[in-house]
Design a protein around this motif. Structure first.
Motif, PDB file in Angstrom:
ATOM      1  N   ASP A 141       0.822  -1.203   0.000  1.00 17.50           N
ATOM      2  CA  ASP A 141       0.000   0.000   0.000  1.00 17.50           C
ATOM      3  C   ASP A 141       0.862   1.262   0.000  1.00 17.50           C
ATOM      4  OD1 ASP A 141       1.002  -0.453   2.499  1.00 17.50           O
ATOM      5  OD2 ASP A 141      -0.809   0.210   3.558  1.00 17.50           O
ATOM      6  N   ALA A 142       2.035   1.191   0.664  1.00 16.41           N
ATOM      7  CA  ALA A 142       2.949   2.327   0.627  1.00 16.41           C
ATOM      8  C   ALA A 142       3.538   2.507  -0.776  1.00 16.41           C
ATOM      9  CB  ALA A 142       4.074   2.145   1.643  1.00 16.41           C
ATOM     10  N   PHE A 143       3.817   1.390  -1.440  1.00 15.33           N
ATOM     11  CA  PHE A 143       4.307   1.464  -2.822  1.00 15.33           C
ATOM     12  C   PHE A 143       3.255   2.106  -3.728  1.00 15.33           C
ATOM     13  CE2 PHE A 143       5.016  -0.312  -7.059  1.00 15.33           C
ATOM     14  CZ  PHE A 143       6.370  -0.058  -7.239  1.00 15.33           C
ATOM     15  N   ALA A 144       1.993   1.689  -3.557  1.00 15.52           N
ATOM     16  CA  ALA A 144       0.915   2.296  -4.352  1.00 15.52           C
ATOM     17  C   ALA A 144       0.732   3.764  -3.987  1.00 15.52           C
ATOM     18  CB  ALA A 144      -0.377   1.533  -4.131  1.00 15.52           C
ATOM     19  N   LEU A 145       0.916   4.088  -2.689  1.00 10.53           N
ATOM     20  CA  LEU A 145       0.781   5.465  -2.248  1.00 10.53           C
ATOM     21  C   LEU A 145       1.815   6.367  -2.929  1.00 10.53           C
ATOM     22  CD1 LEU A 145      -0.491   7.576  -0.367  1.00 10.53           C
ATOM     23  CD2 LEU A 145       1.156   6.890   1.382  1.00 10.53           C
ATOM     24  N   SER A 146       3.034   5.841  -3.106  1.00  8.96           N
ATOM     25  CA  SER A 146       4.065   6.653  -3.752  1.00  8.96           C
ATOM     26  C   SER A 146       3.659   6.999  -5.181  1.00  8.96           C
ATOM     27  CB  SER A 146       5.403   5.909  -3.741  1.00  8.96           C
ATOM     28  OG  SER A 146       5.349   4.743  -4.552  1.00  8.96           O
ATOM     29  N   TYR A 147       3.050   6.045  -5.895  1.00 14.07           N
ATOM     30  CA  TYR A 147       2.605   6.338  -7.253  1.00 14.07           C
ATOM     31  C   TYR A 147       1.393   7.271  -7.248  1.00 14.07           C
ATOM     32  CZ  TYR A 147       5.694   3.362  -9.965  1.00 14.07           C
ATOM     33  OH  TYR A 147       6.793   2.837 -10.594  1.00 14.07           O
ATOM     34  N   ALA A 148       0.496   7.100  -6.290  1.00 20.24           N
ATOM     35  CA  ALA A 148      -0.676   7.973  -6.210  1.00 20.24           C
ATOM     36  C   ALA A 148      -0.267   9.418  -5.961  1.00 20.24           C
ATOM     37  CB  ALA A 148      -1.612   7.496  -5.108  1.00 20.24           C
ATOM     38  N   ALA A 149       0.795   9.629  -5.217  1.00 17.13           N
ATOM     39  CA  ALA A 149       1.272  10.984  -4.958  1.00 17.13           C
ATOM     40  C   ALA A 149       2.166  11.502  -6.080  1.00 17.13           C
ATOM     41  CB  ALA A 149       2.022  11.026  -3.624  1.00 17.13           C
ATOM     42  N   ALA A 150       2.943  10.596  -6.712  1.00 21.32           N
ATOM     43  CA  ALA A 150       3.931  11.025  -7.688  1.00 21.32           C
ATOM     44  C   ALA A 150       3.298  11.406  -9.027  1.00 21.32           C
ATOM     45  CB  ALA A 150       4.974   9.921  -7.896  1.00 21.32           C
ATOM     46  N   LEU A 151       2.289  10.660  -9.464  1.00 17.96           N
ATOM     47  CA  LEU A 151       1.709  10.921 -10.778  1.00 17.96           C
ATOM     48  C   LEU A 151       1.096  12.326 -10.884  1.00 17.96           C
ATOM     49  CD1 LEU A 151       0.155   7.440 -11.607  1.00 17.96           C
ATOM     50  CD2 LEU A 151       2.055   8.560 -12.774  1.00 17.96           C
ATOM     51  N   PRO A 152       0.225  12.737  -9.938  1.00 19.04           N
ATOM     52  CA  PRO A 152      -0.285  14.125 -10.057  1.00 19.04           C
ATOM     53  C   PRO A 152       0.801  15.166  -9.849  1.00 19.04           C
ATOM     54  CG  PRO A 152      -1.081  13.078  -8.031  1.00 19.04           C
ATOM     55  CD  PRO A 152      -0.445  12.004  -8.846  1.00 19.04           C
ATOM     56  N   ALA A 153       1.794  14.867  -8.982  1.00 15.93           N
ATOM     57  CA  ALA A 153       2.878  15.824  -8.770  1.00 15.93           C
ATOM     58  C   ALA A 153       3.684  16.026 -10.050  1.00 15.93           C
ATOM     59  CB  ALA A 153       3.784  15.337  -7.641  1.00 15.93           C
ATOM     60  N   ALA A 154       3.991  14.931 -10.764  1.00 22.86           N
ATOM     61  CA  ALA A 154       4.737  15.039 -12.017  1.00 22.86           C
ATOM     62  C   ALA A 154       3.919  15.776 -13.075  1.00 22.86           C
ATOM     63  CB  ALA A 154       5.130  13.647 -12.516  1.00 22.86           C
ATOM     64  N   ALA A 155       2.619  15.491 -13.128  1.00 20.88           N
ATOM     65  CA  ALA A 155       1.766  16.178 -14.107  1.00 20.88           C
ATOM     66  C   ALA A 155       1.704  17.677 -13.819  1.00 20.88           C
ATOM     67  CB  ALA A 155       0.365  15.576 -14.090  1.00 20.88           C
ATOM     68  N   LEU A 332      -5.862   8.031  -0.164  1.00 24.56           N
ATOM     69  CA  LEU A 332      -5.852   7.323  -1.445  1.00 24.56           C
ATOM     70  C   LEU A 332      -7.260   7.208  -2.031  1.00 24.56           C
ATOM     71  CD1 LEU A 332      -3.285   4.413  -1.005  1.00 24.56           C
ATOM     72  CD2 LEU A 332      -3.119   6.364  -2.537  1.00 24.56           C
ATOM     73  N   VAL A 333      -8.233   6.918  -1.180  1.00 21.55           N
ATOM     74  CA  VAL A 333      -9.616   6.832  -1.643  1.00 21.55           C
ATOM     75  C   VAL A 333     -10.074   8.175  -2.204  1.00 21.55           C
ATOM     76  CG1 VAL A 333     -12.003   6.438  -0.927  1.00 21.55           C
ATOM     77  CG2 VAL A 333     -10.170   4.974  -0.039  1.00 21.55           C
ATOM     78  N   THR A 334      -9.728   9.268  -1.522  1.00 24.09           N
ATOM     79  CA  THR A 334     -10.102  10.603  -1.996  1.00 24.09           C
ATOM     80  C   THR A 334      -9.450  10.926  -3.324  1.00 24.09           C
ATOM     81  OG1 THR A 334     -10.358  11.370   0.288  1.00 24.09           O
ATOM     82  CG2 THR A 334     -10.114  13.059  -1.414  1.00 24.09           C
ATOM     83  N   LEU A 335      -8.135  10.659  -3.447  1.00 27.89           N
ATOM     84  CA  LEU A 335      -7.431  10.958  -4.692  1.00 27.89           C
ATOM     85  C   LEU A 335      -7.958  10.116  -5.844  1.00 27.89           C
ATOM     86  CD1 LEU A 335      -3.748  11.311  -3.385  1.00 27.89           C
ATOM     87  CD2 LEU A 335      -5.366  13.130  -3.967  1.00 27.89           C
ATOM     88  N   ALA A 336      -8.295   8.873  -5.561  1.00 30.43           N
ATOM     89  CA  ALA A 336      -8.827   8.005  -6.620  1.00 30.43           C
ATOM     90  C   ALA A 336     -10.189   8.478  -7.097  1.00 30.43           C
ATOM     91  CB  ALA A 336      -8.909   6.567  -6.115  1.00 30.43           C
ATOM     92  N   ALA A 337     -10.966   9.108  -6.217  1.00 27.10           N
ATOM     93  CA  ALA A 337     -12.305   9.561  -6.591  1.00 27.10           C
ATOM     94  C   ALA A 337     -12.317  10.937  -7.239  1.00 27.10           C
ATOM     95  CB  ALA A 337     -13.206   9.582  -5.349  1.00 27.10           C
TER      96      ALA A 337
END
Length: 753
Positions: A141-155, A332-337
């Motif tokens: 879940d921490a690995f997925a969290l890093s991608y959930a935070a990194a993708l919008p940050a990179a964009a 994560l639930v909030t960002l996914a929605a």
């Protein structure tokens, strides 16, 4: 360590990328992310464990994160270089340009979160475990969290860089840098404004935070002292937040007000420096729009829209950090929605806006039918077509009713999707949060705090999405403004000559001229003549022969396309701009006055303000004193917009006084007496031929009233851009040529033709 993140910073090349190069690039990016999952995720934690003692879990997370950044950054650089070469602009690759900022975000996401949690839990029991639980090598879940935070940050980084980068896709010359450059010395206030903004945001978070604390206090039946202490802290922080926001807004708005004034002044000065052809090739309305409306749009966006953007961006980031601190899983639930929450309503909102525009267009068409009929009622009545026009109007109304119904449905669907998506997100958060409360992962108060944070966070994202296009519009307007600021005038720069003893000898030496917009149609061809001090040289000829062009060249409004125009043996452009136009004064047939007083109009352009006696003396010479002195306020009377309250003769008299007060060495009268009455005309002739000051100036008299030129020292007959006759009045009458024919024509010696 890999180099700092910059979109496309490692991929620059001269030519365009091959059409088939993007396929291998995307394949390389996919393999790189697969390596992150399969190789780096299990390997780097072990390496960090060997290098860092177990007693320092936070340092372990940072070592692993930085190593991950280095490995992914080198891999991204290799993918881009192998695809399009080492110097290719990364922006041409679209989404692939985000590989390097994505590598940086992936490497820093979990270490940053671990550091944040360690700081906020400083001294709390079990606080040291916060970093250990975020070890991305052992928790999926921490690995997925890093991608959930990194993708919008990179964009977000890629989008901001596209605005900041030089030479964007539209050829913009660094609009964001230029906008920041417009701040000038005021830019030093921005760090203070930003600091006040951050502190105000944290203070505003006090209400949700203490609401959660009070919820736990109520459920646990805590002591009254804790309740009082929490209420007091919440009140203090809220008041402090409002005070800081007030100071920040006041400082920011005062700064932007000065920036607006400076920017508008810079644009106007840039416009005033342009050559005469610029104002002929561009409509006055378009120039005025740049100077006023575009600068106002930029300034409004800087003062209002950019303020909102900064405020909600900082607020959103603060809320996101607090949400991650409270519950990474709920975050994560909030960002996914979020995509469901905003993308679908955005698409439906465009549909609603399109229909609203169609309704307005239909309304305009039906109104046009009514206006057309009412303005042509005699024609409608004479053809007995009242019922036909009414039927046509009813058809337009029916079309508009159908569009109104569609717009109403679109509005309802848009509102329903926005409402239902927001409700579903809240229900989802409450359901997942309730499961966490039941399992003991979070407390009831923390869930309440998180829900309040989440509501504010979604509002901040919504405002950012609506504000960002308006900031982009301001950037677009700024590009138009910078076109004027960067434009180099085609006219020569002001010279440096300011002689104290200018005589006023003017020499046209084989001068030819054609207007820039019609270079193949010469107006003057090989013009050669001399204006001598103390003499009046009259220039006559049929309309369109080039007389006014000669006056324009002598005022240095244009440059000859061939030949030379000399003043006391020096080319006109070598004289200092203000000095030249003090020595060379012109009065036209339709002079332009300004909506100011008579005194200001007569003294217009003089660096040293003249006395009222000097203004009066010039007005008496020109014949303007008689009607000015009869006015209640005299020389302080406003002349109206463009001199609209004066007759044509009065405007010419005031303009002549404006020229005479300069005591010029060269005086140009371009049909400047056409609207004067007989007495004023006689006064001007006495000024030209009998005034004691006539010996100190050269006069170029252009007129169609040939009776005024009989006393001239020289008469030049201009036709087709060349001088076909020259001499005195008696000499030209004896030749019985073109001048004689014009004098003999009806009205030739009296009123203008």
């Amino acid at each position: 360590m890999a180099e700092s993140p910059r979109p496309g910073g490692s991929a620059r090349a001269g030519g365009p990328a091959p059409r088939g190069s993007l396929g291998p690039a995307w394949l390389g990016a996919a393999l790189l992310l697969l390596a992150d999952w399969a190789l780096l995720r299990p390997a780097l934690p072990g390496v960090a464990s060997l290098l860092v003692p177990a007693a320092l879990p936070l340092l372990r997370v940072w070592v692993g994160g930085l190593a991950r950044w280095a490995a992914l950054g080198l891999g991204a650089r290799g993918v881009l270089r192998a695809t399009v070469g080492p110097t290719r602009e990364g922006g041409a690759l679209g989404g692939l340009a985000a590989l390097q900022p994505l590598a940086a975000a992936l490497g820093l996401a979990l270490p940053g979160l671990a550091l944040f949690r360690a700081l906020v839990s400083w001294g709390a029991p079990g606080g040291a475990d916060g970093a250990r639980l975020l070890h991305w090598g052992s928790r999926l879940d921490a690995f997925a969290l890093s991608y959930a935070a990194a993708l919008p940050a990179a964009a977000l980084w890629l989008k901001l860089w596209s605005l900041w980068a030089r030479g964007g896709p539209a050829g913009s010359a660094d609009p964001v840098r230029r906008l920041l450059g417009c701040l000038g010395a005021e830019v030093r206030r921005l760090p203070l404004v930003l600091g006040l903004l951050v502190l105000s945001c944290f203070g505003e978070m006090a209400i949700p935070f203490f609401t959660g604390r009070l919820t736990d206090w109520i459920l646990q039946d805590g002591p009254a002292s804790a309740f009082t202490r929490n209420i007091a802290l919440m009140s203090i922080l809220t008041i402090a937040s409002a005070t800081l926001e007030f100071l920040g807004d006041g400082l920011y708005n005062s700064t932007m007000g000065r920036v607006h004034s400076r920017l508008q002044g810079q644009v106007l000065r840039a416009v005033l420096r342009q050559e005469t052809e610029f104002f002929q090739q561009n409509q006055t309305g378009a120039i005025t729009s740049r100077v006023t409306e575009d600068t106002a749009t930029v300034s409004e966006s800087l003062s209002e829209q950019l303020s909102l953007l900064l405020w909600y961006l900082v607020r959103g980031l603060c809320l996101l950090g607090l949400m991650l601190w409270g519950s990474p899983f709920l975050t994560l639930v909030t960002l996914a929605a979020l995509p469901l929450l905003f993308l679908l309503p955005k698409k439906l909102g465009k549909w609603h806006q399109m229909l609203a525009a169609q309704v307005q267009e239909s309304l305009a068409k039906s109104s046009q039918v009514a206006i057309e009929v009412l303005s042509a009622m005699p024609t409608v009545r004479s053809f007995a077509n009242e019922e036909g026009e009414a039927q046509k109007f009813r058809q337009k109304q029916q079309e508009m009713n159908i569009l109104n119904q569609k717009e109403a449905v679109a509005y309802a669907v848009d509102l329903w999707t926005s409402t239902i998506s927001g409700m579903l997100l809240k229900v989802g958060i409450l359901y997942v949060g309730g499961q966490l409360v039941t399992s003991g992962a979070v407390s009831s108060g923390n869930l309440v705090t998180f829900v309040l944070y989440q509501i504010q966070f979604t509002t901040a994202v919504q405002v950012l999405l609506s504000t960002y296009p308006r900031v982009q519009k301001a950037v677009g307007s700024s590009e138009k403004i910078f076109e004027y600021l960067d434009r180099t005038p085609c006219c020569p720069a002001s010279g440096v000559l300011t002689p104290l003893d200018l005589e006023g000898l003017v020499q046209f030496q084989d001068v030819s001229f054609a207007y820039p917009n019609h270079p193949d149609a010469p107006v003057l061809q090989g013009l050669t003549f001399t204006l001598c001090p103390g003499e009046v040289t009259a220039l006559v000829g049929p309309n369109g022969s080039g007389k006014s062009t000669v006056a324009a060249l002598l005022q240095n409004l244009y440059q000859p396309t061939a030949g030379a125009l000399l003043l006391d043996g020096k080319p006109l452009p070598q004289y200092e701009h203000r000095y030249l136009h003090r020595q060379v004064a012109a009065v036209g047939q339709e002079p332009q006055l300004f909506g100011r007083s008579f005194r200001e109009n007569i003294a217009y352009g003089l660096t040293q303000k003249p006395t009222l006696e000097e203004v009066t003396a010039a007005a008496m010479e020109s014949g303007a004193h008689a009607f000015i002195s009869e006015l209640p306020q005299g020389y302080d009377t406003e002349v109206g917009e463009a001199g609209g309250q004066l007759s044509g003769g009065q405007r010419q008299a005031v303009a002549l006084a404006r020229a005479l007060i300069r005591k010029p060495r060269v005086l140009i009268l371009d049909d400047a007496t056409s609207a004067l009455d007989a007495n004023s005309q006689l006064r001007v002739e006495q000024l030209l031929y009998e005034s004691p000051e006539r010996h100190s100036r050269s006069v170029l008299l252009i007129t169609q009233r040939l009776s005024s030129v009989e006393q001239a020292d020289h008469i030049l007959f201009l036709e087709g851009g060349t001088i076909c006759e020259s001499g005195t009045h008696q000499q030209l009458m004896q030749k019985r040529g073109r001048y004689w024919a014009m004098v003999q024509a009806p009205g030739g010696s009296g009123d203008p033709e």
